[in-house]
Design an enzyme around this catalytic site. Structure first.
Site, PDB file in Angstrom:
ATOM      1  N   CYS A   2       9.199   5.460  11.141  1.00 38.22           N
ATOM      2  CA  CYS A   2      10.512   5.343  11.767  1.00 38.22           C
ATOM      3  C   CYS A   2      10.412   4.891  13.212  1.00 38.22           C
ATOM      4  O   CYS A   2       9.497   5.282  13.938  1.00 38.22           O
ATOM      5  CB  CYS A   2      11.221   6.682  11.743  1.00 38.22           C
ATOM      6  SG  CYS A   2      11.357   7.375  10.115  1.00 38.22           S
ATOM      7  N   ARG A  27       6.302  -1.234  12.652  1.00 37.28           N
ATOM      8  CA  ARG A  27       5.878   0.128  12.345  1.00 37.28           C
ATOM      9  C   ARG A  27       6.031   0.441  10.858  1.00 37.28           C
ATOM     10  O   ARG A  27       5.467   1.412  10.371  1.00 37.28           O
ATOM     11  CB  ARG A  27       6.705   1.128  13.163  1.00 37.28           C
ATOM     12  CG  ARG A  27       6.480   1.017  14.653  1.00 37.28           C
ATOM     13  CD  ARG A  27       7.534   1.784  15.422  1.00 37.28           C
ATOM     14  NE  ARG A  27       7.369   3.214  15.320  1.00 37.28           N
ATOM     15  CZ  ARG A  27       6.665   3.950  16.171  1.00 37.28           C
ATOM     16  NH1 ARG A  27       6.062   3.393  17.174  1.00 37.28           N
ATOM     17  NH2 ARG A  27       6.575   5.250  16.021  1.00 37.28           N
ATOM     18  N   TRP A  72      11.598   4.944   7.536  1.00 39.64           N
ATOM     19  CA  TRP A  72      10.530   4.878   6.527  1.00 39.64           C
ATOM     20  C   TRP A  72      10.672   6.154   5.713  1.00 39.64           C
ATOM     21  O   TRP A  72      10.446   7.253   6.214  1.00 39.64           O
ATOM     22  CB  TRP A  72       9.170   4.800   7.229  1.00 39.64           C
ATOM     23  CG  TRP A  72       8.030   4.494   6.321  1.00 39.64           C
ATOM     24  CD1 TRP A  72       7.611   3.259   5.916  1.00 39.64           C
ATOM     25  CD2 TRP A  72       7.132   5.439   5.716  1.00 39.64           C
ATOM     26  NE1 TRP A  72       6.513   3.383   5.097  1.00 39.64           N
ATOM     27  CE2 TRP A  72       6.195   4.707   4.956  1.00 39.64           C
ATOM     28  CE3 TRP A  72       7.029   6.831   5.745  1.00 39.64           C
ATOM     29  CZ2 TRP A  72       5.177   5.306   4.233  1.00 39.64           C
ATOM     30  CZ3 TRP A  72       6.015   7.435   5.016  1.00 39.64           C
ATOM     31  CH2 TRP A  72       5.098   6.666   4.274  1.00 39.64           C
ATOM     32  N   ASN A  97      12.902  10.716  14.053  1.00 37.16           N
ATOM     33  CA  ASN A  97      11.586  10.336  13.535  1.00 37.16           C
ATOM     34  C   ASN A  97      10.791  11.626  13.431  1.00 37.16           C
ATOM     35  O   ASN A  97      10.710  12.378  14.396  1.00 37.16           O
ATOM     36  CB  ASN A  97      10.929   9.350  14.525  1.00 37.16           C
ATOM     37  CG  ASN A  97       9.494   8.996  14.129  1.00 37.16           C
ATOM     38  OD1 ASN A  97       9.049   9.308  13.035  1.00 37.16           O
ATOM     39  ND2 ASN A  97       8.785   8.344  15.043  1.00 37.16           N
ATOM     40  N   GLY A  98      10.201  11.882  12.247  1.00 34.93           N
ATOM     41  CA  GLY A  98       9.434  13.122  12.069  1.00 34.93           C
ATOM     42  C   GLY A  98       9.873  13.808  10.791  1.00 34.93           C
ATOM     43  O   GLY A  98      10.545  13.200   9.954  1.00 34.93           O
ATOM     44  N   GLU A 481     -13.797  -1.138   4.012  1.00 33.33           N
ATOM     45  CA  GLU A 481     -12.740  -1.726   4.840  1.00 33.33           C
ATOM     46  C   GLU A 481     -12.249  -3.045   4.214  1.00 33.33           C
ATOM     47  O   GLU A 481     -11.050  -3.332   4.228  1.00 33.33           O
ATOM     48  CB  GLU A 481     -13.281  -1.935   6.263  1.00 33.33           C
ATOM     49  CG  GLU A 481     -12.354  -2.605   7.242  1.00 33.33           C
ATOM     50  CD  GLU A 481     -11.015  -1.907   7.480  1.00 33.33           C
ATOM     51  OE1 GLU A 481     -10.844  -0.758   7.067  1.00 33.33           O
ATOM     52  OE2 GLU A 481     -10.120  -2.546   8.069  1.00 33.33           O
ATOM     53  N   LYS A 485      -8.393  -3.682   3.123  1.00 31.98           N
ATOM     54  CA  LYS A 485      -7.585  -4.825   3.587  1.00 31.98           C
ATOM     55  C   LYS A 485      -6.967  -5.543   2.394  1.00 31.98           C
ATOM     56  O   LYS A 485      -5.785  -5.863   2.389  1.00 31.98           O
ATOM     57  CB  LYS A 485      -8.422  -5.836   4.382  1.00 31.98           C
ATOM     58  CG  LYS A 485      -8.886  -5.441   5.753  1.00 31.98           C
ATOM     59  CD  LYS A 485      -7.817  -5.406   6.801  1.00 31.98           C
ATOM     60  CE  LYS A 485      -7.139  -4.079   6.873  1.00 31.98           C
ATOM     61  NZ  LYS A 485      -7.593  -3.077   7.762  1.00 31.98           N
ATOM     62  N   GLU A 488      -4.218  -3.410   0.689  1.00 29.17           N
ATOM     63  CA  GLU A 488      -3.040  -3.215   1.545  1.00 29.17           C
ATOM     64  C   GLU A 488      -2.099  -4.414   1.517  1.00 29.17           C
ATOM     65  O   GLU A 488      -0.898  -4.260   1.436  1.00 29.17           O
ATOM     66  CB  GLU A 488      -3.478  -3.048   3.016  1.00 29.17           C
ATOM     67  CG  GLU A 488      -3.875  -1.669   3.431  1.00 29.17           C
ATOM     68  CD  GLU A 488      -4.263  -1.619   4.907  1.00 29.17           C
ATOM     69  OE1 GLU A 488      -3.766  -0.738   5.606  1.00 29.17           O
ATOM     70  OE2 GLU A 488      -5.075  -2.460   5.369  1.00 29.17           O
ATOM     71  N   HIS A 504     -24.018   3.714 -11.712  1.00 32.09           N
ATOM     72  CA  HIS A 504     -23.514   5.062 -12.009  1.00 32.09           C
ATOM     73  C   HIS A 504     -22.030   5.060 -12.343  1.00 32.09           C
ATOM     74  O   HIS A 504     -21.366   6.083 -12.206  1.00 32.09           O
ATOM     75  CB  HIS A 504     -23.815   5.990 -10.829  1.00 32.09           C
ATOM     76  CG  HIS A 504     -25.272   6.111 -10.545  1.00 32.09           C
ATOM     77  ND1 HIS A 504     -26.150   6.758 -11.383  1.00 32.09           N
ATOM     78  CD2 HIS A 504     -26.027   5.607  -9.544  1.00 32.09           C
ATOM     79  CE1 HIS A 504     -27.370   6.668 -10.902  1.00 32.09           C
ATOM     80  NE2 HIS A 504     -27.327   5.965  -9.779  1.00 32.09           N
ATOM     81  N   LYS A 603       2.819   1.223  10.053  1.00 33.91           N
ATOM     82  CA  LYS A 603       1.773   0.982  11.045  1.00 33.91           C
ATOM     83  C   LYS A 603       1.359   2.274  11.718  1.00 33.91           C
ATOM     84  O   LYS A 603       0.196   2.546  11.928  1.00 33.91           O
ATOM     85  CB  LYS A 603       2.311  -0.008  12.093  1.00 33.91           C
ATOM     86  CG  LYS A 603       1.335  -0.334  13.205  1.00 33.91           C
ATOM     87  CD  LYS A 603       0.235  -1.201  12.677  1.00 33.91           C
ATOM     88  CE  LYS A 603      -0.851  -1.479  13.684  1.00 33.91           C
ATOM     89  NZ  LYS A 603      -2.081  -1.943  13.022  1.00 33.91           N
TER      90      LYS A 603
HETATM   91  C1  G6P Z   1      -1.889   3.507   9.063  1.00 29.95           C
HETATM   92  C2  G6P Z   1      -2.126   2.048   9.403  1.00 29.95           C
HETATM   93  C3  G6P Z   1      -3.615   1.745   9.356  1.00 29.95           C
HETATM   94  C4  G6P Z   1      -4.380   2.690  10.275  1.00 29.95           C
HETATM   95  C5  G6P Z   1      -4.056   4.152   9.977  1.00 29.95           C
HETATM   96  C6  G6P Z   1      -4.590   5.066  11.077  1.00 29.95           C
HETATM   97  O1  G6P Z   1      -2.232   3.742   7.748  1.00 29.95           O
HETATM   98  O2  G6P Z   1      -1.441   1.219   8.505  1.00 29.95           O
HETATM   99  O3  G6P Z   1      -3.832   0.407   9.760  1.00 29.95           O
HETATM  100  O4  G6P Z   1      -5.738   2.475  10.122  1.00 29.95           O
HETATM  101  O5  G6P Z   1      -2.647   4.355   9.933  1.00 29.95           O
HETATM  102  O6  G6P Z   1      -3.896   4.763  12.255  1.00 29.95           O
HETATM  103  P1  G6P Z   1      -4.449   4.984  13.702  1.00 29.95           P
HETATM  104  O7  G6P Z   1      -3.351   4.496  14.609  1.00 29.95           O
HETATM  105  O8  G6P Z   1      -4.685   6.464  13.842  1.00 29.95           O
HETATM  106  O9  G6P Z   1      -5.706   4.205  13.851  1.00 29.95           O
END
Ligand code: G6P
Length: 608
Positions: A2, A27, A72, A97-98, A481, A485, A488, A504, A603
């Site tokens: 949010c 965000r 969100w 927000n929260g 990672e 990516k 996502e 395994h 985000k």
């Molecule tokens: C969300 C974002 C990711 C990020 C994660 C941790 O899931 O989409 O890109 O890695 O939060 O966020 P931070 O701000 O703590 O690195």
């Protein structure tokens, strides 16, 4: 997650609110809305579409005070009735927000007292609760303070009242919020990027603060209700740093910003002749003397940075290291070691689970805390004794790219500093590592030159539904990672395995429809990895090999080679991850997904 923006001005605030919402889009959100007060009435517009749709719908609306929100969904599906602002009796409007944890109990009580709820959200209780105090003749400030005292959970809120067009109330606890200071106009926002078009002067609210904001000024009260002064910061963020420029997406722009982001992050260090603990804070040297192990806590991509660091810290600095997902650590019964350095890693510095994990570690008696973070005034930085700021600049794309590689650079510095302090880094090795760090931005430039080749490779993934990423050692977290990516932003199901685990389980999945992406680095595990890849080929699996110079891989039937420009030794994970970022980006582009704002993701994850 949010996003909140609010404004009070002599001019019409609707364009300011809409522009702010647009800048908060990154965000992550699924609906948006705004309220302005005009002629002692609340005018509310909400939409489940993009902010652009809200803008169209708001064409005929104007007002001099208002609040707006991108939502969100947590409690209640994404829908117009659940979008903020929430109203109580068309008198009080709230954006939140929260998460309010005791909302059910409050809702039951307020309903019994006559409040009519029109949404499924937890947030709506805040509007009715404030109204219940406001109706008793309290000022908007006092009514809000009284309501907040009853809330359990996390919040950043903005509040306006139909009959009070000269005041906007806001508060924060557990979710970020700041004030923007203009000339005879004032603003509130979740982050500074939303305010850049109107002001660079910002005041960061502290935990528990409540503020009364008006045209000509503002008053801040702390959690105990005492009036307090908070410093005004001049944001160094430039409007240009938030703009897309020549790129198609923020993610592409941010991938390309990595040479500069790394150079900026390493600037102070690379210009000096030797490494000193002071780069982590004035008290770092004394703290590092006392620590005998490292505990890394983080979420998502930041957690992957921690996993890479573990290999460095144990091998180069000889210091035991554990890496935990913050949301697990905070609820697990663990055995604290006060001689452990607790390192939290976060791009935003506002991730709820990472903040809670740090607080948990402190409560367990860990005195040594260090955060590696990209946002200087974030809660995480303020909660940690020591900190190192990555200088990646604002990261807008939900999928983290430049934040990750700059975190890795910071963690490598931490490794070297600890190694030096523990007598494990000769002067010659130190110079060699510093040289490699100075070279890093140009090494990254060379990887970026592979973009057209990687884009071509990506075309082969368009019809795939699954993918397997393999790496070994230091590059197993890079495989993780790479898979993150891809899933996502392209929505292809992707998993990562240390290549030695292939037999395994995951080998059972390998057939001609399962692309296998391998991170093949020129190190001690190369021959073992080659054997693992033979196992894939023998089962008809298609291989996509990202191979360092000198690894002697060749393209052949079923083997697609991406020749990496060089082998960067310990820094190799940084180069390989960039190649995998590009792969994910171009696969997503092929599939036509919303690259910067992938579905369901946010985000900044400010709720747990
Ligand atoms: C969300 C974002 C990711 C990020 C994660 C941790 O899931 O989409 O890109 O890695 O939060 O966020 P931070 O701000 O703590 O690195």
């Amino acid at each position: 997650m949010c996003g909140i923006i609010g404004a009070i001005a002599q001019r019409n605030v609707v364009p300011i609110l809409l522009q702010g919402l647009q800048r908060l889009e990154y965000r992550g959100y699924d609906s948006a809305g705004l309220v302005v007060v005009e002629n002692n009435e609340l005018q509310r517009i909400r939409s489940t579409g993009r902010v652009a749709e809200l803008t169209t719908r708001s064409a005929a609306t104007s007002g001099h005070i208002g609040i707006a929100h991108t939502r969100w969904a947590t409690h209640g599906v994404p829908s117009e009735r659940n979008a903020h602002p929430h109203l109580s009796s068309n008198l009080i409007a709230v954006v939140h927000n929260g998460i309010i944890e005791n909302y059910e109990e409050l809702r039951t009580r307020l309903t019994a007292q006559g409040s009519v709820f029109t949404s499924d959200t937890d947030s709506e209780v805040i509007a009715h609760l404030i109204n219940s105090y406001y109706a008793r003749g309290n000022s908007l400030l006092v009514a809000t303070q009284a309501a907040l005292a009853e809330l359990v959970g996390a919040y950043a809120i903005g509040v306006v009242a139909a009959d009070n067009p000269s005041q906007l109330i806001c508060a924060r606890k557990g979710s970020p919020l700041l004030l923007g200071v203009g000339i005879d106009e004032h603003f509130i926002a979740s982050d500074v990027s939303a305010l850049l078009p109107v002001t660079k002067n910002v005041v960061y609210l502290e935990e528990g603060d409540v503020a009364e904001v008006s045209l000509h000024g503002y008053r801040i009260f702390d959690a105990k209700g005492q009036a307090v002064e908070r410093p005004v910061h001049v944001s160094k963020l430039s409007n240009a740093s938030m703009e897309l420029g020549e790129y198609r997406h923020y993610m592409q722009k941010e991938i390309h910003e990595q040479p500069q982001a790394l150079a900026d992050t390493l600037e102070g260090v690379c210009n000096s002749q030797s490494l000193i603990p002071g780069i982590f804070g004035a008290e770092a040297a004394a703290a590092f003397e006392q620590v005998e192990s490292i505990l890394i806590l983080a979420c998502g991509t930041s957690h992957h940075a921690g996993l890479v660091a573990r290999y460095w810290l144990e091998e180069i600095a000889g210091i035991p290291c554990t890496v935990e997902i913050a949301s697990e650590y905070r609820y697990r019964v663990s055995v604290p070691n006060p001689k452990s350095l607790v390192v939290t890693i976060s791009q935003s510095g506002e991730t709820a689970d990472t903040l809670a994990a740090l607080n948990h570690a402190k409560a367990l008696g860990h005195p040594h805390t260090l955060s590696i973070c990209n946002v200087p005034e974030s809660a995480l930085v303020r909660l940690s004794k020591l900190h190192f700021l990555t200088r990646a600049g604002p990261e807008i794309g939900v999928a983290s790219t430049k934040a990750f590689t700059t975190q890795l650079a910071a963690l490598f510095l931490l490794t070297l500093v600890l190694a030096k302090q523990r007598g494990r880094l000769s002067a010659e090795k130190e110079q060699r590592h510093l040289h490699a760090l100075r070279h890093l931005p140009s090494a990254v430039q060379l990887v970026l030159k592979l973009e057209p080749d990687i884009a071509q490779m990506a075309e082969r993934f368009t019809d795939k539904r699954h993918a397997l990423f393999l790496g070994r050692g230091l590059h197993y977290p890079i495989a993780l990672e790479g898979a993150l990516k891809l899933k996502e932003i392209s929505y292809i199901h992707a998993e990562a395995y240390p290549a030695g685990e292939l037999k395994h389980g995951p080998l059972a999945l390998v057939d001609k429809d399962m692309p296998v992406i391998a991170v093949a680095t020129n190190d001690a595990l190369l021959e073992k990895l080659k054997s693992n890849l033979q196992e894939v080929r023998a089962r008809g699996g298609e291989l996509y090999v990202f191979a360092d110079a000198g690894t002697r891989f060749h393209s052949s039937e079923g083997v697609h080679l991406m020749q990496m420009p060089e082998h960067a030794g310990y820094l190799s994970p940084i180069l390989h991850t960039i190649a995998l970022q590009l792969l994910a980006y171009y696969v997503a582009l092929q599939k036509g997904t919303d690259v910067d704002k992938p579905r369901n993701l946010a985000k900044s994850v400010t709720v747990e």
